[in-house]
Structure formats: C-alpha cells, structure tokens
Enzyme design. Structure first.
Site, PDB file in Angstrom:
ATOM      1  N   LYS A  64      -5.217  -1.706   0.113  1.00 50.15           N
ATOM      2  CA  LYS A  64      -4.314  -0.646  -0.359  1.00 50.15           C
ATOM      3  C   LYS A  64      -4.084   0.387   0.750  1.00 50.15           C
ATOM      4  O   LYS A  64      -2.968   0.823   0.994  1.00 50.15           O
ATOM      5  CB  LYS A  64      -4.897   0.024  -1.622  1.00 50.15           C
ATOM      6  CG  LYS A  64      -4.864  -0.910  -2.845  1.00 50.15           C
ATOM      7  CD  LYS A  64      -5.677  -0.396  -4.026  1.00 50.15           C
ATOM      8  CE  LYS A  64      -5.676  -1.441  -5.145  1.00 50.15           C
ATOM      9  NZ  LYS A  64      -6.492  -1.105  -6.307  1.00 50.15           N
ATOM     10  N   GLN A 108     -10.696   3.386  -8.090  1.00 46.42           N
ATOM     11  CA  GLN A 108     -10.852   1.931  -8.168  1.00 46.42           C
ATOM     12  C   GLN A 108     -11.849   1.574  -9.271  1.00 46.42           C
ATOM     13  O   GLN A 108     -12.936   2.152  -9.356  1.00 46.42           O
ATOM     14  CB  GLN A 108     -11.332   1.396  -6.805  1.00 46.42           C
ATOM     15  CG  GLN A 108     -11.404  -0.121  -6.714  1.00 46.42           C
ATOM     16  CD  GLN A 108     -10.057  -0.824  -6.800  1.00 46.42           C
ATOM     17  OE1 GLN A 108      -9.021  -0.257  -6.449  1.00 46.42           O
ATOM     18  NE2 GLN A 108     -10.051  -2.053  -7.278  1.00 46.42           N
ATOM     19  N   ASP A 131      -1.880   4.651 -11.019  1.00 49.12           N
ATOM     20  CA  ASP A 131      -2.333   3.458 -11.742  1.00 49.12           C
ATOM     21  C   ASP A 131      -1.723   3.395 -13.148  1.00 49.12           C
ATOM     22  O   ASP A 131      -1.763   2.355 -13.790  1.00 49.12           O
ATOM     23  CB  ASP A 131      -3.863   3.505 -11.908  1.00 49.12           C
ATOM     24  CG  ASP A 131      -4.588   2.520 -11.020  1.00 49.12           C
ATOM     25  OD1 ASP A 131      -3.991   1.500 -10.644  1.00 49.12           O
ATOM     26  OD2 ASP A 131      -5.768   2.794 -10.718  1.00 49.12           O
TER      27      ASP A 131
HETATM   28  N1  GUN Z   1      -9.570  -2.938 -10.461  1.00 44.55           N
HETATM   29  C1  GUN Z   1      -8.924  -4.102 -10.676  1.00 44.55           C
HETATM   30  N2  GUN Z   1      -7.590  -3.901 -10.795  1.00 44.55           N
HETATM   31  C2  GUN Z   1      -7.394  -2.571 -10.658  1.00 44.55           C
HETATM   32  C3  GUN Z   1      -6.224  -1.753 -10.674  1.00 44.55           C
HETATM   33  O1  GUN Z   1      -5.092  -2.208 -10.874  1.00 44.55           O
HETATM   34  N3  GUN Z   1      -6.443  -0.416 -10.494  1.00 44.55           N
HETATM   35  C4  GUN Z   1      -7.695   0.093 -10.301  1.00 44.55           C
HETATM   36  N4  GUN Z   1      -7.792   1.409 -10.147  1.00 44.55           N
HETATM   37  N5  GUN Z   1      -8.781  -0.637 -10.278  1.00 44.55           N
HETATM   38  C5  GUN Z   1      -8.637  -1.965 -10.456  1.00 44.55           C
END
Ligand code: GUN
Length: 319
Positions: A64, A108, A131
């Site tokens: 990311k 995350q 998110d």
């Molecule tokens: N862990 C797995 N997928 C995601 C996501 O789309 N966002 C976040 N913040 N954590 C994750």
C-alpha cells in the site's frame, strides 16, 4: 456426440485480468493526483497503521505504501508493537484525525486479540476513513448514499463493470459474510440490481444455492473450497481468497495443467498462492474466472488509492 463431449472437456474459462484493470485504475489515480497538485497545490497523504508482526499484514502494508508513492501520494507507515493498547491506538488516531495534512487513515486488520477493534474503527475520522469501515460509512453504504466504500468490494464491482459482466437482473451469490468483503459486496451488487444471496458456514445445501448463480463470489478463506459442482456452467466466478499452500500433492490436485509451474514456485519460495476456488475444476465449468494471484488482490490496493484521493477532495469541498 463424442466430439461435443471432448470440446466440453477442453473448455477453459476466460481469465479476468484484475492486474491489468488495477493498472488502468492506478493510471487514472496518478493523473488525478497530478491535477490536484497543479490546480490546488494539494498532495494527498495516506497513513497506514499496523500493530504487531503478522507477516501477511506487513506485506500488504508495504504494498500500500509503495503504491501510494508510485502514484505521487504521500504516505506514512506507523508500525506499532504487539503490546499496543486500545487507548494507545485511540490517542494516535486522535492525533491523525486532527492533522490537516493527513487525508486517509487505514488501520490494518487483524488487530491483536486484546485490542477493541470496533472502538478503534469507529475512532477513525469519518472523512479520512479510506477503508469505509466506520459504522457511519457502513450505514451510508446501506442507505445507497456512500462516501467511502470498502476497497475489495468496490474493486470487484469495478472489475465486473469494466469487463462488461451484466450485473442487473443476474443472480449473484456471495459465499462468505465478512464485514470487509461479503456483506458490503452483497450491498453493492444489490445496488446494481442483482438478485443477491449470501451464503455462509451454516447454509444448507450450499451446492444447490451456488450452482444457480450467474455471478459467484468466493470470499471464505479456505483454499480451493469452491469446486466444479458448485458452479453453474458459464458463470462468472470471482475468487477473493489468498491462501498459501506448501504441499506439492495438494498443488498437483488443485492446479491441473499448471501444477508443474506451481510446484516449481513451492520449491523456490516455500509456498504458492491459491484462492478459495479450486482452479482446475472451476476453469472447466465457469465462463470467466479471476486468477490468484493477479485477480482481485491488485484491485484492492488500486481502490484504496482512489479512496485516498476522493477523501482528500471531499475534505476540501472539491467534490
Ligand atoms: N486486512 C485484510 N483486508 C483488509 C482491508 O481491506 N483493510 C484493512 N484495514 N485490513 C485488512
């Protein structure tokens, strides 16, 4: 008769190239970032918060941050120790919410078990919630007036639209009811006029339900779970799973013609990735299928970049 069955045996689903579509989206975002900078002097900034040392999370977060930089965004990676408390996280989020130079905040998941995930997610500023996990953003999505939509479901809908898959009137079946993928995706498909069913671990006669679907989405987290018998011939199958397998016998059973290449990967890297769909069986039945890797995964990150730019523009009243 004989010829027909041979052709059916040889049928292979068209692979949907999520990586190419993600590259198109990233190029669009790169252009938006450049024009935001030129016209308003703004460089959007994404902060990614990671707690603990889950190796998969580290790979996702690095991806990311790297992608943000490639597209001209600013980014920060806040890596916190496993012992971080809920209060520590709330106080970090209060600081990030108050910083005018921060446009997007992503925590995350998964968080360590001792952290109150719900409190953390509802403490991300509404306008910075890239998110789309804040309860108010979830509520807005379900009222069909979304602001920031969760990235994986948004990426899947983008893929279907750009590939010309007819959603309106289609029977769509989502296997998996997670708050990150299954539930928001079902809502988005409904907004595009699909007839949507959500299946889960207690669904009775799963095969009967999934085999009615024109669009079947597997988001369960179990390697190769969706078999040929679950799939309606010609259906579009979207595989959200990302599972590591290390066993060569399992790889031979799952990958058919592609097994030698996958076994080579296991020998070199110690594992290969497989989705929630049994690739060899489902390729022989489905009309279209997303591969793993190179299907849904790259779209999630591309949509996060888009959400960050959207958040930056909204917060300044540009959209
Ligand atoms: N862990 C797995 N997928 C995601 C996501 O789309 N966002 C976040 N913040 N954590 C994750």
């Amino acid at each position: 008769m004989c010829t027909l069955s041979t052709e059916a045996d040889r049928h292979q689903a068209q692979l949907l190239d999520g990586a190419r579509i993600a590259a198109d989206i990233r190029n669009e975002v790169r252009a938006d970032v450049a024009s935001l900078h030129e016209t308003a002097g703004v460089v959007p900034c994404l902060v990614v918060v990671r707690v603990g040392d889950d190796p998969a999370s580290l790979v996702y977060v690095r991806n990311k941050v790297r992608t943000s930089e490639e597209l001209g965004l600013r980014s920060e990676h806040r890596a916190l120790p496993t012992e971080t408390t809920t209060d520590d996280l709330l106080s970090l989020l209060a600081t990030l919410n108050a910083r005018d130079d921060v446009d997007g905040i992503l925590v995350q998941l998964p968080l360590p078990a001792h952290v109150d995930e719900a409190r953390v997610l509802e403490s991300v500023g509404l306008l910075k919630d890239v998110d789309g996990f804040h309860p108010l953003n979830v509520g807005r999505l379900h009222q069909d007036r979304p602001a920031l939509v969760p990235c994986t479901p948004a990426g899947i809908v983008e893929l279907l639209l750009r590939e010309g898959v007819a959603i309106s009137g289609a029977r769509a079946c989502v296997v998996g009811r997670s708050r990150i993928v299954g539930r928001p995706l079902a809502e988005l498909l409904l907004q595009h006029d699909a007839t949507v069913t959500i299946c889960h671990s207690r669904t009775r006669d799963l095969t009967f339900v999934t085999s009615q679907a024109d669009i079947l989405i597997a988001a369960i987290g179990r390697a190769g779970f969706i078999r040929g018998e679950h799939v309606k011939p010609g259906a579009t199958v979207i595989d959200v799973g990302m599972n590591k397998i290390t066993d060569e016998t399992a790889a031979r059973q799952l990958f058919g013609d592609d097994a030698d290449r996958r076994i080579e990967t296991i020998r070199q890297r110690g594992y290969t990735l497989v989705g929630d769909v049994h690739p060899a069986e489902v390729k022989a039945v489905a009309g279209r299928l997303t591969p793993v890797p190179g299907g849904v995964g790259p779209l999630t990150v591309a949509m996060l970049m888009r959400n960050t730019v959207t958040a930056a523009m909204r917060r300044r009243g540009f959209v």
